[in-house]
Design a protein around this motif. Structure first.
Motif, PDB file in Angstrom:
ATOM      1  N   TRP A 167       0.837  -1.195   0.000  1.00 17.92           N
ATOM      2  CA  TRP A 167       0.000   0.000   0.000  1.00 17.92           C
ATOM      3  C   TRP A 167       0.876   1.251   0.000  1.00 17.92           C
ATOM      4  O   TRP A 167       1.879   1.317   0.702  1.00 17.92           O
ATOM      5  CB  TRP A 167      -0.886   0.050   1.243  1.00 17.92           C
ATOM      6  N   ARG A 168       0.471   2.245  -0.759  1.00 19.97           N
ATOM      7  CA  ARG A 168       1.140   3.541  -0.733  1.00 19.97           C
ATOM      8  C   ARG A 168       0.525   4.375   0.406  1.00 19.97           C
ATOM      9  O   ARG A 168      -0.694   4.553   0.451  1.00 19.97           O
ATOM     10  CB  ARG A 168       0.958   4.270  -2.062  1.00 19.97           C
ATOM     11  N   PRO A 169       1.323   4.895   1.346  1.00 14.49           N
ATOM     12  CA  PRO A 169       0.752   5.743   2.405  1.00 14.49           C
ATOM     13  C   PRO A 169       0.052   6.967   1.810  1.00 14.49           C
ATOM     14  O   PRO A 169       0.459   7.486   0.769  1.00 14.49           O
ATOM     15  CB  PRO A 169       1.977   6.147   3.232  1.00 14.49           C
ATOM     16  N   TYR A 170      -0.995   7.421   2.488  1.00 15.32           N
ATOM     17  CA  TYR A 170      -1.784   8.525   1.966  1.00 15.32           C
ATOM     18  C   TYR A 170      -2.237   9.431   3.110  1.00 15.32           C
ATOM     19  O   TYR A 170      -2.185   9.067   4.287  1.00 15.32           O
ATOM     20  CB  TYR A 170      -2.999   7.994   1.203  1.00 15.32           C
ATOM     21  N   ILE A 171      -2.678  10.632   2.741  1.00 12.06           N
ATOM     22  CA  ILE A 171      -3.131  11.615   3.732  1.00 12.06           C
ATOM     23  C   ILE A 171      -4.617  11.404   3.995  1.00 12.06           C
ATOM     24  O   ILE A 171      -5.434  11.463   3.078  1.00 12.06           O
ATOM     25  CB  ILE A 171      -2.898  13.051   3.231  1.00 12.06           C
TER      26      ILE A 171
END
Length: 539
Positions: A167-171
């Motif tokens: 997973w790509r970290p996100y805000i």
């Protein structure tokens, strides 16, 4: 006569098997009461998603069943300790990424948590006495995943949760940095249009993207209706589609009033973009935009060639612009003609648009004319890959025009695709100009499931000029609305209601294997002070 030695051996094997099953069975743990020292730490509930860290993008997206709904805690200053007060003797469950160990602690769940961008997390058990205690995680990456009673059994087991680096970290708005642009006021804890409600007859697959607008006191929604055919498998729901027209006085109670367009549902006879194919095999994503200069509603919609055997089965998208024959705002209901073709695959197409592009279109006014977001998916690395050798990715780019009527020209590849928002997934963007002159776009943030690893929330992005866009932020509707959905999909609007309140109507799935995809509604309130702060960070 029975061989007792064999019988004894069989019994041992059975008991051993039962032991393994018992060891792996994950019974939900009951939380023990505790409190955290004010201003020293914060608590959170282990749900999907949740946010154990302050000031970064990493969030929990998978949880071993035994841990679900426990209350966790972590320090506010990013250190490895937190002050907790226990009403009785307890076992504290401490989470650490694999590769790090907690001294003098028992490992109880391996691969228990998936946290975006990080290795799988293990859970260790440490006993603490009653009263105020300093709980040490021995790592800035550690946190308290829960607190349970000392008499509650917890056998060593495998959590089997996947690696968070998929997973790509996100805000997440309000959790990553503590400054939410939107307060989630709330909405119905169930779909506003679901299977069996009046108007859903003949819509086997439910709904997907489109637009919703408000004219006077009436909401008008133009969703993609995944109609399909009776007796035909669910896959055909996304082929035999139509654009419906629904009305509501409150965005909750809806009445279907008509059909704008109906797709042919015919499959292609050639793999390439051949004029022998029916290029209106499927119809999607009707976006209604009012043209003030012409005093008329325009509708931008998408038609596909539909292939039976190639992924994606929606191919070679084309964008049409239609106009209401009735002038003024009251012309929202049409009638509309078939419209004019304004964008299609061709010599000016770019490889990132892929086999599916052009996959949506939404225009908006800027200082020197108009810009429009258009989409692509299943990209080609080079044109040598055309027509079947595709990659993965759902992207958007910008086109420009002097007017809403076109002609529309794609911006070059120094701009397109626009990856500042999210470099992997942005779908069905809708653009709104705010009172301060800035722009906000809401969009489908992508599913988390079915081999996809996206935020599973509605996303938004901001711009000062319509050309340069901020990194995406995602709306945690689940924190204020009962989560009836399993997969969040597409917002159809961000309608201003006054006093900085907005209405969002959205499409979602409420079960992975349920055929009908419903519609939901939520209201949010924008903080103008946060808006100005976020805009300062955009180049």
């Amino acid at each position: 006569m029975m061989n007792y030695r064999s019988l004894f051996f069989t019994i041992l094997v059975v008991f051993a098997a039962v032991g393994v099953v018992a060891q792996e069975k994950q019974v939900a743990l009951k939380p023990a009461v505790f409190s955290v020292k004010p201003s020293q730490g914060h608590t959170f509930r282990l749900t999907n998603p949740c946010y154990p860290f302050t000031g970064n993008k990493n969030s929990v997206v998978r949880i071993a069943p035994a841990l679900i709904e426990l209350t966790g805690a972590s320090s506010m200053d990013g250190t490895n300790t937190v002050q907790l007060k226990f009403a009785s003797a307890v076992n504290v469950l401490i989470a650490l990424p694999q590769g790090q160990q907690l001294n003098n602690a028992q490992l109880v769940i391996d691969s228990a948590l998936t946290i975006t961008g990080l290795p799988p997390y293990n859970i260790y058990k440490v006993a603490y006495k009653k009263g105020w205690q300093t709980v040490t995680c021995q790592s800035k990456d550690g946190f308290v995943a829960g607190v349970i009673g000392v008499n509650q059994p917890l056998l060593t087991q495998g959590g089997h949760q996947p690696d968070g680096r998929l997973w790509r970290p996100y805000i997440t708005d309000g959790f990553t940095d503590g400054h939410p642009l939107f307060e989630i006021i709330g909405g119905p804890d169930q779909p506003v249009i679901d299977e069996g409600m009046p108007g859903t007859e003949g819509i086997q697959g439910g709904f997907e993207g489109g637009t919703c607008v408000k004219v006077g006191n009436t909401y008008h929604m133009f969703p993609t209706e995944r109609a399909g055919e009776m007796g035909v498998a669910a896959y055909y729901d996304r082929v035999k589609t139509r654009i419906g027209h629904w009305e509501s006085p409150d965005a909750i109670h809806w009445k279907r009033v008509g059909t704008i367009y109906q797709a042919s549902g015919k499959y292609a006879i050639a793999e390439e973009d051949n004029p022998m194919n029916d290029r209106r095999g499927a119809i999607w994503s009707y976006n209604a935009v009012f043209n003030e200069k012409e005093d008329r509603w325009y509708g931008y919609y998408l038609t596909y060639t539909v292939d039976r055997n190639i992924q994606p089965n929606h191919s070679f998208g084309r964008i049409w612009c239609t106009k209401s024959k009735t002038k003024g705002m009251e012309g929202i209901g049409g009638p509309y003609d078939e419209g004019q073709l304004i964008m299609e695959p061709g010599l000016d197409a770019q490889p990132w648009e892929g086999r599916q592009g052009v996959a949506s279109f939404y225009p908006f006014p800027v200082k020197d004319g108009w810009l429009g977001f258009y989409a692509g998916a299943y990209p080609f690395k080079t044109w040598a890959d055309y027509p079947k050798n595709t990659g993965t990715g759902w992207f958007i780019g910008l086109a420009k025009s002097a007017s809403m009527d076109g002609p529309w020209k794609r911006l070059d590849t120094t701009v397109n695709p626009v990856k500042s928002i999210n470099p992997e997934f942005v779908e069905n963007p809708l653009v709104y100009k705010l009172q301060n002159g800035a722009y906000i776009t809401v969009f489908d943030g992508g599913p988390d499931g079915g081999a996809h690893h996206f935020p599973n929330m509605i996303g938004y992005t901001l711009s000062k000029d319509g050309l340069h866009w901020s990194e995406a932020r995602y709306l945690p509707l689940h924190t204020k609305v009962k989560r009836w959905w399993s997969t969040m999909r597409t917002p159809l609007c961000l309608i201003p209601e006054g006093d900085n309140v907005y209405t969002i109507v959205y499409a979602a799935y409420n079960q992975p294997n349920k055929r009908f995809h419903p519609m939901g509604m939520v209201k949010v309130k924008m903080d103008p002070t946060v808006l100005e702060e976020l805009l300062k960070g955009i180049d």
